[in-house]
Design an enzyme around this catalytic site. Structure first.
Site, PDB file in Angstrom:
ATOM      1  N   GLY A  48      37.055  53.844  38.648  1.00  0.00           N
ATOM      2  CA  GLY A  48      38.265  53.961  37.855  1.00  0.00           C
ATOM      3  C   GLY A  48      38.146  53.605  36.384  1.00  0.00           C
ATOM      4  N   ASP A 103      40.300  49.399  35.435  1.00  0.00           N
ATOM      5  CA  ASP A 103      41.395  50.296  35.071  1.00  0.00           C
ATOM      6  C   ASP A 103      42.748  49.664  35.317  1.00  0.00           C
ATOM      7  OD1 ASP A 103      40.948  50.299  37.791  1.00  0.00           O
ATOM      8  OD2 ASP A 103      40.955  52.465  38.033  1.00  0.00           O
ATOM      9  N   ASP A 106      46.239  45.397  40.445  1.00  0.00           N
ATOM     10  CA  ASP A 106      47.403  45.584  41.304  1.00  0.00           C
ATOM     11  C   ASP A 106      47.645  44.249  42.032  1.00  0.00           C
ATOM     12  OD1 ASP A 106      49.383  46.952  42.670  1.00  0.00           O
ATOM     13  OD2 ASP A 106      48.044  48.027  43.991  1.00  0.00           O
ATOM     14  N   LYS A 134      50.101  45.630  37.107  1.00  0.00           N
ATOM     15  CA  LYS A 134      51.407  45.729  37.778  1.00  0.00           C
ATOM     16  C   LYS A 134      51.871  44.303  38.069  1.00  0.00           C
ATOM     17  CE  LYS A 134      50.572  50.167  40.097  1.00  0.00           C
ATOM     18  NZ  LYS A 134      50.259  50.808  41.402  1.00  0.00           N
ATOM     19  N   PHE A 155      52.899  54.261  41.725  1.00  0.00           N
ATOM     20  CA  PHE A 155      51.510  54.707  41.808  1.00  0.00           C
ATOM     21  C   PHE A 155      51.203  55.619  40.618  1.00  0.00           C
ATOM     22  CE2 PHE A 155      48.044  57.407  43.308  1.00  0.00           C
ATOM     23  CZ  PHE A 155      47.170  56.441  43.757  1.00  0.00           C
ATOM     24  N   VAL A 156      50.092  55.368  39.932  1.00  0.00           N
ATOM     25  CA  VAL A 156      49.735  56.157  38.746  1.00  0.00           C
ATOM     26  C   VAL A 156      48.340  56.768  38.873  1.00  0.00           C
ATOM     27  CG1 VAL A 156      51.255  54.946  37.111  1.00  0.00           C
ATOM     28  CG2 VAL A 156      48.945  54.054  37.545  1.00  0.00           C
ATOM     29  N   ASP A 162      42.675  57.653  40.169  1.00  0.00           N
ATOM     30  CA  ASP A 162      42.719  58.817  41.054  1.00  0.00           C
ATOM     31  C   ASP A 162      43.762  58.700  42.157  1.00  0.00           C
ATOM     32  OD1 ASP A 162      41.156  56.730  42.468  1.00  0.00           O
ATOM     33  OD2 ASP A 162      40.953  58.280  43.991  1.00  0.00           O
ATOM     34  N   ARG A 168      41.297  61.919  37.853  1.00  0.00           N
ATOM     35  CA  ARG A 168      40.597  60.980  36.953  1.00  0.00           C
ATOM     36  C   ARG A 168      40.385  61.565  35.558  1.00  0.00           C
ATOM     37  NH1 ARG A 168      38.604  56.807  40.201  1.00  0.00           N
ATOM     38  NH2 ARG A 168      37.877  57.382  42.271  1.00  0.00           N
TER      39      ARG A 168
HETATM   40  P1  IMP Z   1      43.847  45.438  43.575  1.00  0.00           P
HETATM   41  O1  IMP Z   1      42.639  44.949  44.280  1.00  0.00           O
HETATM   42  O2  IMP Z   1      45.062  45.486  44.482  1.00  0.00           O
HETATM   43  O3  IMP Z   1      44.140  44.739  42.277  1.00  0.00           O
HETATM   44  O4  IMP Z   1      43.628  46.961  43.300  1.00  0.00           O
HETATM   45  C1  IMP Z   1      42.836  47.402  42.291  1.00  0.00           C
HETATM   46  C2  IMP Z   1      42.259  48.768  42.570  1.00  0.00           C
HETATM   47  O5  IMP Z   1      43.124  49.595  43.364  1.00  0.00           O
HETATM   48  C3  IMP Z   1      42.111  49.470  41.250  1.00  0.00           C
HETATM   49  O6  IMP Z   1      40.856  49.213  40.678  1.00  0.00           O
HETATM   50  C4  IMP Z   1      42.337  50.906  41.609  1.00  0.00           C
HETATM   51  O7  IMP Z   1      41.114  51.486  41.982  1.00  0.00           O
HETATM   52  C5  IMP Z   1      43.268  50.873  42.805  1.00  0.00           C
HETATM   53  N1  IMP Z   1      44.683  51.069  42.400  1.00  0.00           N
HETATM   54  C6  IMP Z   1      45.661  50.150  42.369  1.00  0.00           C
HETATM   55  N2  IMP Z   1      46.829  50.679  41.945  1.00  0.00           N
HETATM   56  C7  IMP Z   1      46.566  51.984  41.700  1.00  0.00           C
HETATM   57  C8  IMP Z   1      47.382  53.091  41.216  1.00  0.00           C
HETATM   58  O8  IMP Z   1      48.589  52.995  40.925  1.00  0.00           O
HETATM   59  N3  IMP Z   1      46.735  54.291  41.090  1.00  0.00           N
HETATM   60  C9  IMP Z   1      45.415  54.468  41.387  1.00  0.00           C
HETATM   61  N4  IMP Z   1      44.633  53.469  41.822  1.00  0.00           N
HETATM   62  C10 IMP Z   1      45.203  52.245  41.990  1.00  0.00           C
HETATM   63 MG    MG Z   2      39.241  50.730  40.479  1.00  0.00          MG
END
Ligand code: IMP
Ligand code: MG
Length: 178
Positions: A48, A103, A106, A134, A155-156, A162, A168
């Site tokens: 990402g 990128d 979350d 977020k 979701f983006v 992606d 992407r």
């Molecule tokens: P986390 O571990 O929940 O912080 O998620 C991080 C990873 O989930 C990011 O590096 C992205 O690859 C994916 N991700 C989280 N939210 C989104 C979104 O809205 N769109 C696309 N990928 C996301």
């Molecule tokens: Mg990622």
């Protein structure tokens, strides 16, 4: 283009390419100032973050290095839960100033996992730079040093992000139309 279709879903432009570049410039300025005198090693978390890392590094005026890492999809069960192994790190990071670029943060679990795997090598410091956050979902207890933009929980896709591997390539960021 303000609407795109990926697989079965439609997305609408939410952050323009110039807003993204402004956010990237803000992050770069912070790093250039706060890490003056350091030779940071940027660690870009694939897939990402490839576009973000590329644009960010063009705005970094410090001498620096970059390496691209991936979290393996292979997961092993441990007492603490599932662990994705960090792969692709050739450099010795001990004593180094690290800047992890991602990128989007979350839940924060990905970035926490990366930090936990780097810590045993005893880097001098670990800074986190994420283009998007977020805040409504993030519950981590780690410090996010550089955040480009805070966004709602939608979701983006685009600019490296992606939906099932599509999207992407777009220069802007698009949010899902529900
Ligand atoms: P986390 O571990 O929940 O912080 O998620 C991080 C990873 O989930 C990011 O590096 C992205 O690859 C994916 N991700 C989280 N939210 C989104 C979104 O809205 N769109 C696309 N990928 C996301
Ligand atoms: Mg990622």
């Amino acid at each position: 283009m303000d609407r795109i279709k990926l697989h079965d879903k439609e997305f609408i432009l939410s952050i323009t390419p110039s807003q993204i570049q402004e956010a990237v410039s803000k992050i770069a300025a912070g790093i250039n100032t706060e890490l003056a005198g350091e030779t940071p090693l940027f660690l870009s978390i694939l897939n990402g973050s490839f576009m973000f890392t590329s644009d960010l590094l063009k705005k970094i005026t410090l001498n620096c290095q970059v390496s691209f890492l991936k979290l393996s999809s292979y997961q092993k069960d441990t007492s603490t839960g599932k662990v994705s192994e960090l792969i692709g790190l050739d450099e010795d990071v001990s004593g180094r100033t690290l800047v992890i670029t991602d990128d989007i943060v979350d839940t924060g679990l990905t970035i926490e996992n990366v930090i936990e795997q780097l810590k045993p090598s005893e880097p001098k410091m670990i800074k986190i730079a994420t283009l998007l956050l977020k805040p409504g979902i993030f519950s981590g207890n780690i410090k996010l040093d550089y955040v480009g933009l805070e966004i709602p929980d939608d979701f983006v896709v685009g600019y490296g992000l992606d939906y099932n591997q599509l999207g992407r390539n777009f220069e802007g960021i698009y949010k899902i139309i529900s």
